[in-house]
Write a protein that holds these residues in place. Structure first.
Motif, PDB file in Angstrom:
ATOM      1  N   MET A   1       0.852  -1.185   0.000  1.00 54.04           N
ATOM      2  CA  MET A   1       0.000   0.000   0.000  1.00 54.04           C
ATOM      3  C   MET A   1       0.877   1.219   0.000  1.00 54.04           C
ATOM      4  O   MET A   1       1.944   1.208   0.584  1.00 54.04           O
ATOM      5  CB  MET A   1      -0.808   0.036   1.309  1.00 54.04           C
ATOM      6  N   ASP A   2       0.426   2.290  -0.635  1.00 55.13           N
ATOM      7  CA  ASP A   2       1.214   3.512  -0.493  1.00 55.13           C
ATOM      8  C   ASP A   2       0.442   4.545   0.323  1.00 55.13           C
ATOM      9  O   ASP A   2      -0.580   4.236   0.939  1.00 55.13           O
ATOM     10  CB  ASP A   2       1.723   4.026  -1.838  1.00 55.13           C
ATOM     11  N   LEU A   3       0.971   5.765   0.340  1.00 50.84           N
ATOM     12  CA  LEU A   3       0.500   6.772   1.286  1.00 50.84           C
ATOM     13  C   LEU A   3       0.224   8.068   0.536  1.00 50.84           C
ATOM     14  O   LEU A   3       1.057   8.502  -0.258  1.00 50.84           O
ATOM     15  CB  LEU A   3       1.604   6.974   2.327  1.00 50.84           C
TER      16      LEU A   3
ATOM     17  N   ARG B   1      -0.980  12.080   1.281  1.00 53.63           N
ATOM     18  CA  ARG B   1      -1.361  13.162   2.190  1.00 53.63           C
ATOM     19  C   ARG B   1      -2.099  14.211   1.387  1.00 53.63           C
ATOM     20  O   ARG B   1      -1.562  14.702   0.392  1.00 53.63           O
ATOM     21  CB  ARG B   1      -0.120  13.836   2.793  1.00 53.63           C
TER      22      ARG B   1
ATOM     23  N   TYR C   1      -6.973  10.251   9.787  1.00 53.77           N
ATOM     24  CA  TYR C   1      -6.393   9.101   9.091  1.00 53.77           C
ATOM     25  C   TYR C   1      -7.463   8.123   8.674  1.00 53.77           C
ATOM     26  O   TYR C   1      -8.397   7.860   9.421  1.00 53.77           O
ATOM     27  CB  TYR C   1      -5.407   8.389  10.028  1.00 53.77           C
TER      28      TYR C   1
ATOM     29  N   GLN D   1      -7.895   4.466   5.836  1.00 53.73           N
ATOM     30  CA  GLN D   1      -7.259   3.708   4.774  1.00 53.73           C
ATOM     31  C   GLN D   1      -8.254   2.814   4.072  1.00 53.73           C
ATOM     32  O   GLN D   1      -9.304   2.475   4.602  1.00 53.73           O
ATOM     33  CB  GLN D   1      -6.083   2.907   5.301  1.00 53.73           C
TER      34      GLN D   1
ATOM     35  N   LYS E   1      -3.123   4.272   2.255  1.00 49.79           N
ATOM     36  CA  LYS E   1      -3.355   4.936   3.537  1.00 49.79           C
ATOM     37  C   LYS E   1      -3.443   6.428   3.235  1.00 49.79           C
ATOM     38  O   LYS E   1      -2.672   6.953   2.427  1.00 49.79           O
ATOM     39  CB  LYS E   1      -2.191   4.678   4.490  1.00 49.79           C
TER      40      LYS E   1
ATOM     41  N   ILE F   1      -3.706  10.441   4.773  1.00 44.42           N
ATOM     42  CA  ILE F   1      -3.599  11.398   5.869  1.00 44.42           C
ATOM     43  C   ILE F   1      -4.338  12.647   5.413  1.00 44.42           C
ATOM     44  O   ILE F   1      -3.964  13.258   4.404  1.00 44.42           O
ATOM     45  CB  ILE F   1      -2.130  11.741   6.199  1.00 44.42           C
TER      46      ILE F   1
END
Lengths: 421, 298
Positions: free
Chosen positions: A3-5, A7, A80, A82, A87, A89
């Protein structure tokens, strides 16, 4: 499964339905837990005197007691959630004019901004302000969320008109990717679930867009930059000569054998080892926190910037950039501060303010001698020591700097560096 | 980069900023999973060097023996310095009045011992395992949270925090609380513990123990910390702890999850927040955490 993130920042005010939108994203993506839901159900009943109406999703982002007492939002809040893919933010910054400072702070780390527009009002002053900040902070992806479509009968014309208005505005800004999504956060149309009320819209829902927007090009991969945070020297008998430079790669990638330059001193050497978690790597890339070792025993300490020798940054003492002033005390031409770029700190003085930016008309206001809280302006600085940086437009992670007040120690300004003067 | 790699790298970067910017930092270690995760991250940040800070535990005297044993084992196996200060001593020296009554807890008194310990060692930065997803007051706190000499958090006077630039400049007497895993959720911590094979105290896994049922919550009878009252029912159940803190304010959850996989499956399926399920101290009032933080709590 990897998984990446992502923001992202939400720009708008309570009136545009920002809190409802965040609440809707959390609620429909099933990120709200039972006890939190019960608490807002109770609060919804108190607020609406118990007359049905369901739950007020805006209460999910309700803040501190000191804020409720004063009826304001003090600060940036982080939330937060997911999905199986990413995920997220959420950087939730207050939208009012006096909070430019907070939005700049929140936007600095974001890859995506959601600019909320009330479908009844179209592009307004606030839209111009938020879009300007998103563009100055170099946020690569903008989503224009045209909200409250239920109040314009889900009409395609209303949506198209606003898209045209916004495209006009975007021409004056440096934004690379803009997407438009018609929605009703209140009713849940096109936030997580596809709307049955707008069959004419064929694009992704907001969540689908957030899950699929391509992030791999957001980091500069061509300019290897490594600010030294800390020197690791165990000085034990078995590690007597160990000397490792600890830091996080800002941009680009380093390989063992790369010729490097240490700035600002301009000493040169070659990478002998890249270490992470007591294991050797052959290469490491932007975002990784590692330990670098060099063949030559040269004088390196915190504040130095290690770069690959064939990609030199700017090293200068007279620099210019766009400043967001964040202190209640005015900034005046001639004032002295500490400038922090990466891990380097040096004293600087404000030499000149060529212009202040009107954040609604984007006009330049010239002949400015001082700046007030929340002002955005072009500034020229003179630093005590040379600083090594890239232009913010080219390399966001190596072109952002902060100003620190030497007496209060407070962070009073953010500078997007633009080059040498 | 995978999201856990990104979170890990961000936390390592923050810890190294502490090492680079402060003269006398400390890592606040409670024996819970979040501070155990911090210790693991510190290894990745500083090995083969020593940690540039000691581990500091503020012992309420009401901790689970398993957590204390684990703490001592961990500090020992790492060869890092452990400082323990006791709330008991603060109560005696300062002649503090200990809360009494049904749900009495030493949680609030911890703050006094923490502030005394900061003063004793002149710590200028204390690294803690707080996360922004835990509570709405924490959702607004900076990674570098500047505190005055009374340890107070003033939400209105927080420094702007931009990019990955942290400003740890302070005046003498002030200190900074630093939260490297601010952006991690409970599930992120568990996924990381599993990926990294980090050892945890046995309390986190299903085990049989004696508990008393009070206000619908299962509280441990261990150590005689909670005094049974006539209408408390004493039971033996298979439980695990979702958070490990002071016995007096940490409730157990009924569970058969005795492996990391099973615990993670439970956390993923749960519909109740971590603090809502287990922390008695946050349920006292709507702004309980906000108030404690203003009073110097971490």
């Amino acid at each position: 499964m990897s998984m990446d993130l992502l923001r992202f920042i939400t720009c708008g005010s309570v009136d545009d339905g920002k809190s409802t939108l965040i609440g809707r994203l959390l609620y429909d993506s099933k990120s709200i837990l039972v006890d939190q839901l019960e608490a807002i159900e109770r609060a919804s009943k108190t607020k609406n005197q118990g007359d049905g109406g369901g739950i007020d999703l805006a209460l999910l982002t309700d803040g501190l007691r000191s804020e409720r007492e004063q009826g304001i939002t003090i600060d940036v809040a982080y939330r937060y959630f997911q999905t199986p893919v990413r995920k997220f933010i959420i950087v939730d910054a207050p939208g009012h004019i006096q909070y430019t400072r907070n939005m700049v702070t929140g936007a600095s780390n974001c890859q995506l901004a959601i600019v909320l527009i009330d479908a009844r009002n179209g592009v307004v002053e606030q839209t111009r302000r938020h879009s300007l900040i998103a563009s100055l902070l170099g946020i690569p992806h903008i989503v224009v969320a045209i909200n409250k479509m239920d109040l314009v009968d889900y009409a395609q014309d209303a949506f198209s008109d606003i898209c045209i208005q916004y495209a006009e505005l975007a021409k004056k800004l440096n934004v690379s990717q803009v997407s438009f999504i018609p929605m009703s956060a209140l009713n849940g149309d096109n936030v997580v679930d596809r709307s049955a009320n707008m069959p004419w819209y064929e694009g992704p829902t907001l969540l689908e867009h957030l899950e699929t927007v391509e992030l791999s090009n957001d980091t500069n991969l061509t300019l290897p930059r490594f600010p030294v945070q800390y020197v690791i020297r165990p000085q034990t008998t078995e590690l007597h000569d160990y000397r490792g430079y600890a830091g996080k790669i800002n941009s680009g990638a380093f390989r063992v054998g790369d010729a490097v330059t240490v700035l600002p001193s301009a000493q040169t050497s070659t990478i002998s080892r890249i270490e992470f978690n007591e294991q050797d790597l052959t290469e490491a890339e932007a975002g990784q926190s590692v330990i670098l070792h060099l063949f030559d025993d040269i004088d390196i300490s915190r504040g130095d910037l290690i770069v690959r020798s064939d990609t030199q940054p700017i090293v200068a003492q007279n620099v210019e950039g766009m400043l967001c002033w964040m202190d209640t005390k005015e900034l005046k031409v001639g004032s002295k501060y500490v400038l922090q770029v990466g891990t380097a700190r040096t004293r600087c003085s404000i030499r000149e303010i060529p212009y202040r930016l009107n954040i609604e008309t984007y006009e330049h206001v010239e002949e400015v001698e001082s700046l007030k809280l929340n002002d955005l302006a072009k500034v020229v600085l003179r630093t005590a020591q040379p600083v090594a940086f890239d232009t913010y437009a080219l390399n966001r992670t190596n072109g952002g700097a902060i100003l620190i007040d030497e007496t209060s120690n407070v962070t009073v300004g953010a500078v997007m560096l633009e080059g040498e003067t | 980069m995978d999201y856990l790699d990104q979170l890990e790298s961000e936390a390592i970067h923050i810890m190294r900023e502490v090492a680079g910017q402060f003269e006398r930092p400390a890592l606040l270690f409670s024996g819970g999973k979040d501070s155990i995760t911090l210790v693991h991250l510190a290894r990745k940040a500083f090995r083969p060097g020593k940690f540039p800070f000691p581990l500091v535990h503020i012992d309420t005297g009401h901790n689970f023996q398993e957590a204390l044993d684990f703490r001592d084992w961990l500090a020992n196996s790492l060869g890092e310095r452990l400082i323990v200060r006791y709330v008991e001593d603060t109560i005696r020296e300062k002649n503090l009045k200990e809360p009494t009554g049904r749900n009495a807890s030493r949680n609030a008194l911890q703050t006094f011992t923490l502030l005394d310990t900061i003063e004793e060692f002149e710590f200028d930065a204390c690294i803690g395992g707080a996360r922004r997803d835990e509570e709405k007051a924490r959702a607004k706190e900076r990674v570098f949270s500047v505190r005055d000499e009374f340890g107070s958090w003033d939400p209105k006077r927080q420094r702007p925090e931009l990019w990955n630039l942290y400003n740890g400049r302070i005046h003498k007497g002030e200190n900074v609380r630093v939260f490297p895993i601010s952006n991690w959720t409970e599930l992120d911590v568990w996924n990381y513990i599993q990926r990294e094979k980090i050892a945890l105290p046995s309390l986190y896994f299903a085990h049989e123990r004696e508990l008393l049922v009070r206000d619908g919550k299962l509280m441990a009878t261990a150590g005689g910390v909670i005094k049974p009252e006539p209408d408390d029912q004493i039971v033996t159940r298979t439980v695990r702890f979702r958070t490990v803190g002071d016995i007096s304010c940490t409730a157990a959850s009924e569970s058969q999850a005795n492996t990391l996989d099973a615990v993670i499956a439970e956390i993923q399926a749960t519909r109740i927040s971590e603090r809502g399920e287990t922390r008695m101290d946050d349920q006292m009032s709507e702004a309980a955490m906000e108030d404690r933080k203003k009073g110097g709590y971490f």
